[in-house]
Design a protein around this motif. Sequence first.
Motif, mmCIF file in Angstrom:
data_model
loop_
_atom_site.group_PDB
_atom_site.id
_atom_site.type_symbol
_atom_site.label_atom_id
_atom_site.label_comp_id
_atom_site.label_asym_id
_atom_site.label_seq_id
_atom_site.Cartn_x
_atom_site.Cartn_y
_atom_site.Cartn_z
ATOM 1 N N PRO A 7 -103.150 -99.196 -46.341
ATOM 2 C CA PRO A 7 -103.987 -98.436 -46.874
ATOM 3 C C PRO A 7 -104.948 -98.996 -45.936
ATOM 4 O O PRO A 7 -105.432 -100.511 -45.398
ATOM 5 N N PHE A 8 -106.130 -98.001 -45.376
ATOM 6 C CA PHE A 8 -107.409 -98.719 -44.272
ATOM 7 C C PHE A 8 -108.056 -99.758 -45.198
ATOM 8 O O PHE A 8 -108.462 -100.600 -43.985
ATOM 9 N N ASN A 9 -108.401 -100.213 -46.224
ATOM 10 C CA ASN A 9 -108.724 -101.406 -46.367
ATOM 11 C C ASN A 9 -107.849 -102.257 -46.418
ATOM 12 O O ASN A 9 -108.361 -103.287 -46.231
ATOM 13 N N ARG A 10 -106.622 -102.133 -46.373
ATOM 14 C CA ARG A 10 -106.243 -103.357 -45.753
ATOM 15 C C ARG A 10 -106.167 -103.881 -44.388
ATOM 16 O O ARG A 10 -106.305 -104.943 -44.151
ATOM 17 N N TRP A 12 -108.637 -103.152 -42.055
ATOM 18 C CA TRP A 12 -109.933 -104.170 -42.641
ATOM 19 C C TRP A 12 -109.836 -105.094 -43.017
ATOM 20 O O TRP A 12 -110.412 -106.310 -42.111
ATOM 21 N N LYS A 13 -109.447 -105.573 -43.972
ATOM 22 C CA LYS A 13 -109.182 -107.281 -44.221
ATOM 23 C C LYS A 13 -108.295 -108.197 -43.222
ATOM 24 O O LYS A 13 -108.644 -108.917 -43.256
ATOM 25 N N MET A 43 -113.933 -98.019 -41.374
ATOM 26 C CA MET A 43 -112.936 -98.924 -41.574
ATOM 27 C C MET A 43 -113.111 -100.180 -42.830
ATOM 28 O O MET A 43 -112.277 -99.712 -43.980
ATOM 29 N N ARG A 45 -114.844 -98.749 -45.521
ATOM 30 C CA ARG A 45 -115.339 -97.658 -46.463
ATOM 31 C C ARG A 45 -114.205 -97.291 -46.822
ATOM 32 O O ARG A 45 -114.245 -96.374 -47.792
ATOM 33 N N ASP A 46 -113.352 -97.801 -46.443
ATOM 34 C CA ASP A 46 -111.384 -97.329 -46.558
ATOM 35 C C ASP A 46 -111.211 -95.471 -45.972
ATOM 36 O O ASP A 46 -110.332 -95.006 -46.205
ATOM 37 N N GLU A 47 -112.055 -95.547 -44.879
ATOM 38 C CA GLU A 47 -112.381 -93.892 -44.142
ATOM 39 C C GLU A 47 -111.132 -94.355 -43.134
ATOM 40 O O GLU A 47 -111.255 -94.777 -42.491
#
Length: 85
Positions: A7-10, A12-13, A43, A45-47
């Motif tokens: 997932p894009f949130n991961r 980014w992390k 990134m 914002r999970d886009e």
Amino acid sequence: LIYIHTPFNRLWKNIFKLMIDRKMRKKDLCELAGVSTSTMSKMGRDEIVSLEVIDRICQKLNCNVEDVLEILPDSPDNGTSKNVK
């Protein structure tokens, strides 16, 4: 086909952790990798951002794409299974 299972949130992390390890700010990474602040915001914002951008960031952070993404082999059902994300 290659399936990216991160997932894009991961994503980014993972990138953010590398930035912290290198005492780097978002602004520094934007300048170093030639990435706009709007792309960095996407990134966060999970886009979706392009794999080219992710690769460019990884090159500047001296890591491999595989360090921030989980890449799975081709799926026998061409990604139609509910188990493939």
